[in-house]
Design an enzyme around this catalytic site. Sequence first.
Site, PDB file in Angstrom:
ATOM      1  N   ASP A 142       0.819  -1.175  -0.124  1.00  0.00           N
ATOM      2  CA  ASP A 142       0.023   0.036  -0.098  1.00  0.00           C
ATOM      3  C   ASP A 142       0.754   1.130   0.041  1.00  0.00           C
ATOM      4  OD1 ASP A 142      -1.720   2.042   0.751  1.00  0.00           O
ATOM      5  OD2 ASP A 142      -3.313   0.503   1.223  1.00  0.00           O
ATOM      6  N   GLN A 151      -5.043   8.060  -5.679  1.00  0.00           N
ATOM      7  CA  GLN A 151      -6.388   8.326  -5.655  1.00  0.00           C
ATOM      8  C   GLN A 151      -6.681   9.319  -7.063  1.00  0.00           C
ATOM      9  OE1 GLN A 151      -9.512   9.663  -6.072  1.00  0.00           O
ATOM     10  NE2 GLN A 151      -8.730  11.527  -5.425  1.00  0.00           N
ATOM     11  N   SER A 152      -7.227   8.643  -8.094  1.00  0.00           N
ATOM     12  CA  SER A 152      -7.233   9.352  -9.401  1.00  0.00           C
ATOM     13  C   SER A 152      -8.607  10.016  -9.739  1.00  0.00           C
ATOM     14  CB  SER A 152      -6.853   8.156 -10.411  1.00  0.00           C
ATOM     15  OG  SER A 152      -7.928   7.383 -10.366  1.00  0.00           O
ATOM     16  N   ARG A 195     -12.287   1.498 -18.520  1.00  0.00           N
ATOM     17  CA  ARG A 195     -12.316   3.006 -17.854  1.00  0.00           C
ATOM     18  C   ARG A 195     -13.290   2.682 -16.773  1.00  0.00           C
ATOM     19  NH1 ARG A 195      -9.713   7.375 -16.193  1.00  0.00           N
ATOM     20  NH2 ARG A 195     -10.131   9.071 -17.312  1.00  0.00           N
ATOM     21  N   LYS A 207      -0.362  15.618  -7.747  1.00  0.00           N
ATOM     22  CA  LYS A 207       0.579  15.235  -8.799  1.00  0.00           C
ATOM     23  C   LYS A 207       1.692  16.053  -9.129  1.00  0.00           C
ATOM     24  CE  LYS A 207      -1.607  11.461 -10.534  1.00  0.00           C
ATOM     25  NZ  LYS A 207      -0.815  10.146 -10.463  1.00  0.00           N
ATOM     26  N   TYR A 215      -6.017  17.098  -6.454  1.00  0.00           N
ATOM     27  CA  TYR A 215      -5.509  15.943  -7.372  1.00  0.00           C
ATOM     28  C   TYR A 215      -4.291  16.700  -8.002  1.00  0.00           C
ATOM     29  CZ  TYR A 215      -5.001  12.758 -11.126  1.00  0.00           C
ATOM     30  OH  TYR A 215      -4.278  11.686 -11.930  1.00  0.00           O
ATOM     31  N   SER A 240       0.126  13.899 -14.585  1.00  0.00           N
ATOM     32  CA  SER A 240      -1.067  14.124 -14.976  1.00  0.00           C
ATOM     33  C   SER A 240      -0.952  15.621 -15.693  1.00  0.00           C
ATOM     34  CB  SER A 240      -2.120  13.931 -14.097  1.00  0.00           C
ATOM     35  OG  SER A 240      -3.444  14.663 -14.588  1.00  0.00           O
ATOM     36  N   LEU A 282       1.527   3.475 -10.936  1.00  0.00           N
ATOM     37  CA  LEU A 282       0.405   3.949 -11.593  1.00  0.00           C
ATOM     38  C   LEU A 282      -0.754   4.200 -10.537  1.00  0.00           C
ATOM     39  CD1 LEU A 282       0.166   1.662 -14.539  1.00  0.00           C
ATOM     40  CD2 LEU A 282       1.452   4.059 -14.287  1.00  0.00           C
ATOM     41  N   ALA A 283      -0.352   3.819  -9.325  1.00  0.00           N
ATOM     42  CA  ALA A 283      -1.527   3.916  -8.052  1.00  0.00           C
ATOM     43  C   ALA A 283      -1.695   5.162  -7.727  1.00  0.00           C
ATOM     44  CB  ALA A 283      -1.064   2.914  -6.967  1.00  0.00           C
ATOM     45  N   GLU A 299      -3.287  17.334 -15.146  1.00  0.00           N
ATOM     46  CA  GLU A 299      -3.972  18.259 -13.921  1.00  0.00           C
ATOM     47  C   GLU A 299      -3.021  19.181 -13.531  1.00  0.00           C
ATOM     48  OE1 GLU A 299      -7.286  18.986 -13.162  1.00  0.00           O
ATOM     49  OE2 GLU A 299      -7.895  17.787 -14.818  1.00  0.00           O
TER      50      GLU A 299
HETATM   51  P1  NAP Z   1      -7.474   3.946 -11.681  1.00  0.00           P
HETATM   52  O1  NAP Z   1      -7.960   2.947 -12.666  1.00  0.00           O
HETATM   53  O2  NAP Z   1      -8.305   4.720 -10.813  1.00  0.00           O
HETATM   54  O3  NAP Z   1      -6.447   2.885 -11.180  1.00  0.00           O
HETATM   55  C1  NAP Z   1      -5.777   3.528  -9.768  1.00  0.00           C
HETATM   56  C2  NAP Z   1      -5.029   2.121  -9.150  1.00  0.00           C
HETATM   57  O4  NAP Z   1      -4.419   2.623  -7.903  1.00  0.00           O
HETATM   58  C3  NAP Z   1      -6.042   1.004  -8.625  1.00  0.00           C
HETATM   59  O5  NAP Z   1      -5.374  -0.202  -9.075  1.00  0.00           O
HETATM   60  C4  NAP Z   1      -5.888   1.321  -7.126  1.00  0.00           C
HETATM   61  O6  NAP Z   1      -6.209  -0.214  -6.406  1.00  0.00           O
HETATM   62  C5  NAP Z   1      -4.855   1.783  -6.809  1.00  0.00           C
HETATM   63  N1  NAP Z   1      -4.168   2.417  -5.663  1.00  0.00           N
HETATM   64  C6  NAP Z   1      -5.181   3.481  -5.264  1.00  0.00           C
HETATM   65  N2  NAP Z   1      -4.831   3.802  -3.813  1.00  0.00           N
HETATM   66  C7  NAP Z   1      -3.626   3.050  -3.365  1.00  0.00           C
HETATM   67  C8  NAP Z   1      -2.912   2.964  -2.331  1.00  0.00           C
HETATM   68  N3  NAP Z   1      -3.051   3.499  -1.377  1.00  0.00           N
HETATM   69  N4  NAP Z   1      -1.877   1.861  -2.387  1.00  0.00           N
HETATM   70  C9  NAP Z   1      -1.669   0.796  -3.384  1.00  0.00           C
HETATM   71  N5  NAP Z   1      -2.569   0.921  -4.417  1.00  0.00           N
HETATM   72  C10 NAP Z   1      -3.602   1.919  -4.570  1.00  0.00           C
HETATM   73  O7  NAP Z   1      -6.480   4.740 -12.616  1.00  0.00           O
HETATM   74  P2  NAP Z   1      -5.774   4.871 -13.909  1.00  0.00           P
HETATM   75  O8  NAP Z   1      -6.946   5.325 -14.884  1.00  0.00           O
HETATM   76  O9  NAP Z   1      -5.350   3.410 -14.179  1.00  0.00           O
HETATM   77  O10 NAP Z   1      -4.569   5.841 -14.061  1.00  0.00           O
HETATM   78  C11 NAP Z   1      -3.335   5.323 -13.622  1.00  0.00           C
HETATM   79  C12 NAP Z   1      -2.515   6.560 -13.166  1.00  0.00           C
HETATM   80  O11 NAP Z   1      -2.288   7.558 -14.184  1.00  0.00           O
HETATM   81  C13 NAP Z   1      -2.873   7.156 -11.968  1.00  0.00           C
HETATM   82  O12 NAP Z   1      -1.993   7.294 -11.332  1.00  0.00           O
HETATM   83  C14 NAP Z   1      -3.711   8.311 -12.326  1.00  0.00           C
HETATM   84  O13 NAP Z   1      -3.627   9.495 -11.316  1.00  0.00           O
HETATM   85  C15 NAP Z   1      -2.683   8.978 -13.552  1.00  0.00           C
HETATM   86  N6  NAP Z   1      -3.626   9.577 -14.688  1.00  0.00           N
HETATM   87  C16 NAP Z   1      -4.755   8.956 -15.309  1.00  0.00           C
HETATM   88  C17 NAP Z   1      -5.298   9.431 -16.405  1.00  0.00           C
HETATM   89  C18 NAP Z   1      -6.403   8.917 -16.944  1.00  0.00           C
HETATM   90  O14 NAP Z   1      -7.218   9.587 -17.813  1.00  0.00           O
HETATM   91  N7  NAP Z   1      -6.893   7.613 -16.745  1.00  0.00           N
HETATM   92  C19 NAP Z   1      -4.919  10.718 -16.685  1.00  0.00           C
HETATM   93  C20 NAP Z   1      -3.884  11.137 -15.943  1.00  0.00           C
HETATM   94  C21 NAP Z   1      -3.071  10.657 -15.129  1.00  0.00           C
HETATM   95  P3  NAP Z   1      -7.740  -0.640  -5.877  1.00  0.00           P
HETATM   96  O15 NAP Z   1      -8.015  -1.366  -7.060  1.00  0.00           O
HETATM   97  O16 NAP Z   1      -7.159  -1.188  -4.883  1.00  0.00           O
HETATM   98  O17 NAP Z   1      -8.690   0.786  -5.948  1.00  0.00           O
END
Ligand code: NAP
Length: 321
Positions: free
Chosen positions: A57, A82-83, A183, A152, A148, A124, A79-80, A126
């Site tokens: 974690d 709070q997104s 998604r 980041k 957020y 990000s 990649l983890a 953001e």
């Molecule tokens: P996502 O689907 O929300 O996945 C987030 C992951 O982080 C999940 O596996 C979650 O696990 C894990 N996580 C959250 N808190 C954690 C903790 N305390 N310890 C360990 N694991 C934890 O996000 P995504 O869309 O794949 O995005 C991947 C990364 O890219 C993120 O960092 C996000 O902020 C960044 N990002 C995404 C976008 C986008 O459009 N998708 C754009 C810019 C940046 P659980 O399954 O247990 O919840």
Amino acid sequence: MAKKALITGLTGQDGSYLAELLLTQGYQVYGMVRRSSSSSFERISHFSDRIEVIPGDLLDQFSLIDAIEQTQPDEIYNLAAQSYVPLSWTQPSLTAEYTALGVSRLLEAIRRCKPSTRFYQASSSEVFGQPDESPQTERTAFRPRNPYGVAKAYAHWMTINYRQKYDLYACCGITYTHESPRRGAEFVFRKITRGAVQIKLGLATELRLGNLEARRDWCHAEDVVAAMWLMLQQDAPDDYIIASGETHSVRELVDCSFSYLGLDYQKYVSVDPEFYRPDEEVQLVGAIDKIRADLNWRPKYSFQQLVESMVDYDFKVLSEL
Ligand code: NAP
């Protein structure tokens, strides 16, 4: 010997695609997963027998140290997070703990346990918030406008500081919004593709949305994870914008989704003031000249292909209910 990669956020959208990509490249893949009372393995169930799940974690320093000591990874992809931006306003401290301080803990664990590991940090768009230029480049100033984005930005600069201070191979990919059939349902793109399919199948009669003229730079998550991997294969670490380089409006997205299903969106879509956000003064859109030139990367999916892949997926899932 096969390269070893440790992915945090394995169960998320990007983590699941990245794990599949690395498996096809012959990697031994480890995924860090936090404890949950219910399984969050839907996105990885079709290949979970080919990877090793490591408990850990971002809130817990020792679990990160253990994960690295146990797996001795050549590459770590963080990649983890709070997104979800809206949640960062209701849970700002927790967002900072995961999304900002979690990265400090991980960098510290790498520095102490295996400084030769190559590290990718998921930054990000953001971080730009209300940018002073469009399109944004790797040199555009950060002006985040939500907790957020602030978290980041902290993580981004910590990654660069650890690279400079400790000579780590650590780099940041500044990704813009990216989508896929995996998604989460809370994001607007998914709300639209699913909403259109629900109407097509007679499961709903209308779709209420916010500002249809809002524009976004959207990519497919498969393209984004390919860029992450390429970034860690270079001789020297560097930071890159990962984006499509073009914007589309929510109206185009709606039109594309409904037309693909043979529907006229104007009969079903209404603007709800509850969801309405004013237009951005300056567009968030990434300049992808650097990643194109250095890594020869560009998105393979067009906007239309991205929309259609999600509509197809939603149609398959909802019609089997
Ligand atoms: P996502 O689907 O929300 O996945 C987030 C992951 O982080 C999940 O596996 C979650 O696990 C894990 N996580 C959250 N808190 C954690 C903790 N305390 N310890 C360990 N694991 C934890 O996000 P995504 O869309 O794949 O995005 C991947 C990364 O890219 C993120 O960092 C996000 O902020 C960044 N990002 C995404 C976008 C986008 O459009 N998708 C754009 C810019 C940046 P659980 O399954 O247990 O919840």
